[in-house]
Design a protein around this motif. Structure first.
Motif, mmCIF file in Angstrom:
data_model
loop_
_atom_site.group_PDB
_atom_site.id
_atom_site.type_symbol
_atom_site.label_atom_id
_atom_site.label_comp_id
_atom_site.label_asym_id
_atom_site.label_seq_id
_atom_site.Cartn_x
_atom_site.Cartn_y
_atom_site.Cartn_z
ATOM 1 N N THR A 171 115.109 -55.941 -7.774
ATOM 2 C CA THR A 171 114.317 -56.750 -8.705
ATOM 3 C C THR A 171 112.903 -56.200 -8.805
ATOM 4 N N GLU A 172 112.308 -55.865 -7.674
ATOM 5 C CA GLU A 172 110.926 -55.364 -7.651
ATOM 6 C C GLU A 172 110.816 -54.038 -8.411
ATOM 7 N N ALA A 173 111.794 -53.144 -8.177
ATOM 8 C CA ALA A 173 111.765 -51.855 -8.856
ATOM 9 C C ALA A 173 111.967 -52.022 -10.365
ATOM 10 N N THR A 174 112.779 -52.979 -10.743
ATOM 11 C CA THR A 174 113.024 -53.233 -12.161
ATOM 12 C C THR A 174 111.767 -53.744 -12.849
ATOM 13 N N LEU A 195 109.063 -55.355 -25.263
ATOM 14 C CA LEU A 195 109.395 -56.740 -24.946
ATOM 15 C C LEU A 195 109.932 -56.806 -23.521
ATOM 16 N N VAL A 196 109.750 -57.949 -22.855
ATOM 17 C CA VAL A 196 110.480 -58.188 -21.614
ATOM 18 C C VAL A 196 111.849 -58.728 -22.017
ATOM 19 N N ASP A 206 116.664 -65.552 -10.872
ATOM 20 C CA ASP A 206 115.455 -66.262 -11.281
ATOM 21 C C ASP A 206 114.215 -65.411 -11.021
ATOM 22 N N ALA A 207 114.252 -64.628 -9.949
ATOM 23 C CA ALA A 207 113.094 -63.788 -9.627
ATOM 24 C C ALA A 207 112.824 -62.786 -10.740
ATOM 25 N N GLY A 211 109.481 -62.829 -12.997
ATOM 26 C CA GLY A 211 108.647 -61.636 -13.094
ATOM 27 C C GLY A 211 108.397 -61.243 -14.538
ATOM 28 N N CYS A 212 109.415 -61.423 -15.366
ATOM 29 C CA CYS A 212 109.257 -61.133 -16.796
ATOM 30 C C CYS A 212 108.299 -62.119 -17.463
ATOM 31 N N ILE A 213 108.357 -63.376 -17.058
ATOM 32 C CA ILE A 213 107.410 -64.364 -17.587
ATOM 33 C C ILE A 213 105.982 -63.947 -17.262
ATOM 34 N N GLU A 214 105.767 -63.501 -16.028
ATOM 35 C CA GLU A 214 104.420 -63.089 -15.614
ATOM 36 C C GLU A 214 103.939 -61.897 -16.433
#
Length: 473
Positions: A171-174, A195-196, A206-207, A211-214
């Motif tokens: 998730t972090e790398a993505t 775009l995200v 959810d993470a 992250g995309c929301i942020e």
């Protein structure tokens, strides 16, 4: 650049009007009859001028698999797609080029590309698509398709325990990848937007969504995703969250006026109320929904509830075309069978409004594009009403939407730049593109994805279908 379009037909409240239009720099400066000519003159006689449409959801790289994947539901279709996805950035460039050309020649001046990334060459994939869209001159919204869960998680468990492999990227790398894509490629003033775009709740944590929301909030990016395309995804959401996917996305804050969601076939009345309240956009993809047996999205209900609706072709392996006029036609008349009250049916003018202004709203750009309005961006298309497919003369928009227009686009502008002239692309050698697509492919009629058998057995069991002894293909 400056243009004067002379004597073009434009829609007005009570019919049509013949008028002139000034395009100055990137904007519509004036709409009025008998203007003094300035700049380059364009003969608009017997031509219909409309705002450019938005191809609001597609996957350009799927072009390499158009016509080959057999009739199957999405969950099995994805297995075929992923087992044979292109592994060459040059293919990504050529298919983005083809997607842009087909979109433009059927009335689209913007494209939202939910771009499938080549594993290990993700930024190269994005760079290839961006290069193609810049070359063509189309307004591009590149939405790198991301997930952080293995494909097998996209099928409901039916209550049984399942083991899943770890996804190839954390998730972090993505999220770091999308951050870098924004840094390198997000240039709204130059017609390229990032775009995200998580693929959907079925394959994303959810993470990843959070992250995309942020990132979306930090850089003012629009948000995109698939949503409840199939019955299986509806079942999976209940397993995963204990509520609908729409309710869950609302809870985590993903829904907003900057959010567009592709398909939205399996939403109930409560979901529709949430979509309207959050001002989220539904992107209707009627042809792929039919091709994959996903269902008929309740578009008439969305419209009556005040939900904004846009139109997309979806990818060329699930449609299998980027003919935006075809998507607009099917996306409107398909719903005549879903409601007996014909006063709810979608008129041709409402259909083009969904494709133009509806698409602009979904990208948070309704103030800047989507209608023939002085001051808006000059993203415009001029249709040749002398085309055989648009004759004899009746209602021009009715002919465009309800007919089967062929080679009808005479001129097209994006950001004030002329990129289609006299029916020909200005910045792309289409014959060379066709030869490249031909040379890099081969005739094929049948194949078997390695992962099909296992996926199919699980899918049929969970969906209550009888067992089989052989794979579908």
């Amino acid at each position: 650049m400056t243009f004067t379009i002379q004597n073009a037909l434009i829609p007005v409240d009570q019919g049509y009007s013949t008028t002139d239009v000034y395009i100055v720099d990137d904007r519509i400066q004036t709409i009025a009859p008998d203007l003094d000519p300035i700049g380059t003159l364009i003969d608009g006689r017997n031509k219909l001028l409309l705002p450019g449409f938005v191809n609001a959801h597609t996957h350009s790289s799927e072009m390499w698999q158009r016509g080959i994947i057999p009739p199957t539901p999405l969950e099995l279709w994805l297995t075929e797609l992923y087992d044979f996805s292109p592994l060459d950035p040059e293919q990504a460039y050529l298919s983005a080029l083809g997607t842009a050309v087909e979109t433009l020649l059927t009335g689209g001046t913007s494209v939202v590309d939910h771009l499938v990334l080549i594993p290990g060459r993700e930024l190269e994939t994005i760079a290839a698509a961006v290069r193609a869209y810049r070359q063509v001159g189309i307004r591009a919204f590149v939405a790198p398709l991301i997930q952080d869960e293995a494909l097998s998680r996209g099928i409901p468990t039916g209550g049984s325990e399942s083991e899943h492999e770890t996804y190839l990227r954390s998730t972090e790398a993505t999220l770091a990848l999308i951050q870098e894509a924004v840094t390198q490629f997000h240039r709204p003033d130059e017609g390229v937007n990032i775009l995200v775009a998580p693929t959907g709740t079925q394959l994303c944590s959810d993470a990843l969504f959070e992250g995309c929301i942020e990132l979306s909030d930090r850089y003012n990016l629009c948000r995109h995703a698939h949503l409840l395309e199939t019955r299986a995804q509806q079942i999976l959401a209940q397993e995963k969250y204990g509520c609908s996917a729409v309710e869950h996305l609302k809870q985590i804050g993903y829904l907003s006026s900057r959010t567009s969601l592709a398909h939205c076939v399996w939403l109930d009345d409560a979901d529709i109320e949430i979509m309207a309240a959050t001002q989220s956009t539904v992107v209707h993809n009627p042809l792929s929904n039919l091709r994959l047996g996903s269902g008929i999205a309740p578009i008439l209900k969305y419209r009556q509830a005040g939900v904004n609706v846009a139109i997309g072709c979806d990818g060329s392996a699930s449609n299998d075309s980027q003919d935006l006029l075809e998507a607009i036609k099917v996306g409107s008349i398909l719903h005549n069978v879903t409601d007996l009250d014909y006063h709810h049916w979608i008129t041709p003018r409402e259909a083009i409004a969904m494709a133009a202004l509806g698409g602009a709203k979904g990208l948070n750009l309704a103030d800047d594009m989507g209608s023939l309005t002085v001051g808006k961006k000059a993203d415009l298309v001029l249709y040749d009403l002398m085309s055989l497919s648009l004759l004899p003369r009746t209602d021009p928009i009715g002919l465009l939407v309800l007919g089967r227009p062929v080679n009808a686009v005479a001129h097209a502008w994006v950001n004030g730049n002329l990129i289609v002239k006299d029916g020909e692309m200005c910045n792309v050698n289409v014959n060379e593109l066709k030869q490249n697509l031909f040379d890099r492919s081969e005739w094929s009629t049948k194949r078997q994805a390695p992962s099909v058998a296992q996926t199919e057995a699980k899918y049929r069991s969970v969906m209550g279908l009888p067992g089989i002894t052989q794979g579908y293909s």
